[in-house]
Design a protein around this motif. Structure first.
Motif, short mmCIF file in Angstrom:
data_model
loop_
_atom_site.label_atom_id
_atom_site.label_comp_id
_atom_site.label_asym_id
_atom_site.label_seq_id
_atom_site.Cartn_x
_atom_site.Cartn_y
_atom_site.Cartn_z
N THR A 101 0.88 -1.16 0.00
CA THR A 101 0.00 0.00 0.00
C THR A 101 0.92 1.21 0.00
OG1 THR A 101 -0.16 0.06 2.41
CG2 THR A 101 -1.90 -1.11 1.24
N PHE A 102 0.45 2.30 -0.59
CA PHE A 102 1.24 3.52 -0.68
C PHE A 102 0.66 4.54 0.29
CE2 PHE A 102 2.31 2.70 -5.44
CZ PHE A 102 3.17 1.69 -5.07
N GLN A 103 1.41 4.86 1.34
CA GLN A 103 0.98 5.88 2.29
C GLN A 103 1.03 7.23 1.57
OE1 GLN A 103 -0.13 5.08 5.37
NE2 GLN A 103 0.21 2.96 4.79
N ASN A 104 0.15 8.13 1.91
CA ASN A 104 0.01 9.49 1.37
C ASN A 104 -0.86 9.54 0.12
OD1 ASN A 104 1.78 10.16 3.39
ND2 ASN A 104 3.55 10.34 2.04
N LEU A 105 -1.25 8.43 -0.45
CA LEU A 105 -2.16 8.45 -1.60
C LEU A 105 -3.59 8.64 -1.11
CD1 LEU A 105 -1.35 5.59 -4.16
CD2 LEU A 105 -1.09 8.03 -4.44
N PRO A 106 -4.48 9.17 -1.96
CA PRO A 106 -5.90 9.23 -1.59
C PRO A 106 -6.43 7.82 -1.33
CG PRO A 106 -5.48 10.53 -3.56
CD PRO A 106 -4.24 9.79 -3.27
N GLU A 107 -7.37 7.71 -0.43
CA GLU A 107 -7.91 6.40 -0.03
C GLU A 107 -8.47 5.62 -1.23
OE1 GLU A 107 -11.30 4.50 2.89
OE2 GLU A 107 -10.73 6.58 3.15
N GLU A 108 -9.19 6.28 -2.12
CA GLU A 108 -9.77 5.60 -3.27
C GLU A 108 -8.71 5.01 -4.19
OE1 GLU A 108 -12.80 4.67 -4.56
OE2 GLU A 108 -13.52 5.15 -2.56
N ALA A 109 -7.56 5.66 -4.29
CA ALA A 109 -6.49 5.18 -5.17
C ALA A 109 -5.67 4.08 -4.51
CB ALA A 109 -5.58 6.34 -5.56
N ASN A 110 -5.87 3.85 -3.25
CA ASN A 110 -5.07 2.88 -2.51
C ASN A 110 -5.91 1.73 -1.99
OD1 ASN A 110 -2.49 2.25 -1.74
ND2 ASN A 110 -2.59 3.34 0.19
N ARG A 111 -7.14 1.64 -2.41
CA ARG A 111 -8.10 0.70 -1.83
C ARG A 111 -7.72 -0.77 -2.04
NH1 ARG A 111 -12.97 1.77 0.27
NH2 ARG A 111 -12.79 3.89 -0.50
N ARG A 112 -7.19 -1.14 -3.19
CA ARG A 112 -6.92 -2.55 -3.49
C ARG A 112 -5.44 -2.92 -3.38
NH1 ARG A 112 -11.26 -5.24 -6.14
NH2 ARG A 112 -9.79 -6.55 -7.26
N GLY A 113 -4.60 -2.01 -2.97
CA GLY A 113 -3.17 -2.31 -2.88
C GLY A 113 -2.51 -2.25 -4.26
N TRP A 114 -1.21 -2.28 -4.28
CA TRP A 114 -0.44 -2.16 -5.52
C TRP A 114 0.49 -3.35 -5.65
CZ3 TRP A 114 -0.74 2.08 -8.90
CH2 TRP A 114 -1.59 3.11 -8.48
N SER A 115 0.63 -3.86 -6.87
CA SER A 115 1.59 -4.93 -7.17
C SER A 115 2.83 -4.29 -7.78
CB SER A 115 1.00 -5.92 -8.17
OG SER A 115 -0.11 -6.57 -7.62
N VAL A 116 3.94 -4.38 -7.07
CA VAL A 116 5.20 -3.80 -7.54
C VAL A 116 6.02 -4.90 -8.20
CG1 VAL A 116 7.33 -2.66 -6.83
CG2 VAL A 116 5.17 -2.04 -5.74
N ARG A 117 6.51 -4.60 -9.39
CA ARG A 117 7.34 -5.56 -10.14
C ARG A 117 8.81 -5.15 -10.04
NH1 ARG A 117 2.73 -4.82 -12.95
NH2 ARG A 117 3.56 -3.26 -14.36
N SER A 118 9.68 -6.03 -10.45
CA SER A 118 11.12 -5.79 -10.34
C SER A 118 11.62 -4.69 -11.27
CB SER A 118 11.89 -7.08 -10.61
OG SER A 118 11.58 -7.56 -11.90
N ASP A 119 10.82 -4.30 -12.28
CA ASP A 119 11.24 -3.22 -13.18
C ASP A 119 10.81 -1.84 -12.67
OD1 ASP A 119 8.52 -3.44 -13.60
OD2 ASP A 119 8.65 -3.42 -15.78
N ALA A 120 10.51 -1.74 -11.38
CA ALA A 120 10.13 -0.48 -10.72
C ALA A 120 8.83 0.11 -11.25
CB ALA A 120 11.25 0.54 -10.77
N THR A 121 7.88 -0.75 -11.61
CA THR A 121 6.54 -0.30 -11.94
C THR A 121 5.57 -0.95 -10.97
OG1 THR A 121 6.18 -2.07 -13.55
CG2 THR A 121 7.01 0.04 -14.41
N ALA A 122 4.48 -0.26 -10.71
CA ALA A 122 3.45 -0.77 -9.82
C ALA A 122 2.12 -0.62 -10.51
CB ALA A 122 3.46 0.00 -8.50
N SER A 123 1.23 -1.58 -10.32
CA SER A 123 -0.08 -1.52 -10.97
C SER A 123 -1.17 -1.93 -9.99
CB SER A 123 -0.12 -2.39 -12.22
OG SER A 123 0.13 -3.73 -11.88
N THR A 124 -2.36 -1.44 -10.26
CA THR A 124 -3.55 -1.77 -9.48
C THR A 124 -4.78 -1.56 -10.33
OG1 THR A 124 -4.66 -1.43 -7.35
CG2 THR A 124 -3.93 0.55 -8.52
N GLU A 125 -5.90 -2.04 -9.83
CA GLU A 125 -7.19 -1.83 -10.48
C GLU A 125 -7.89 -0.70 -9.74
OE1 GLU A 125 -8.56 -5.67 -9.65
OE2 GLU A 125 -7.61 -6.59 -11.39
#
Length: 119
Positions: A69-93
């Protein structure tokens, strides 16, 4: 907790093939039975339709792959958590509201977040 910056946002609408509901067809021909997993299917369909956007952000620095989860993000943008990959990208729905909240937050210029691992 590690602090990183979100440097780039790409968002696209997720596409799904619409699956027909055969319940009415079976009822018309008198086929009856117990629908074993209807609540589970309805929940998955709701999530697929509500969280319709796939958002990907690029992170500054190196981050260990995993779920965060990313602290400081708006709650709606952080609701489902983020998947971080080894190429320094993160994605979520994201929902429509979550995507707008994330775009607005990034437009304000404060792009630093603290990573908190999900267990």
């Amino acid at each position: 907790m590690k602090t990183v910056q979100l440097t780039e946002l790409r968002a696209r609408r997720r596409r799904f093939a619409s699956l027909p509901d055969f319940g009415a067809f079976f009822m018309f021909f008198g086929v009856s039975g117990i629908d074993q997993h209807s609540e589970e299917r309805q929940q998955k369909r709701f999530e697929r339709e509500y969280y319709a956007h796939l958002a990907t952000v690029r992170l500054s620095g190196t981050v260990t792959a995993g779920r965060y989860t990313f602290q400081n993000l708006p709650e709606e943008a952080n609701r489902r958590g983020w998947s971080v990959r080894s190429d320094a990208t993160a994605s979520t729905e994201l929902s429509d509201e979550g995507l707008q909240a994330l775009k607005g937050w990034m437009a304000r210029g404060s792009r630093e977040v603290q990573l908190q691992p999900l267990t």
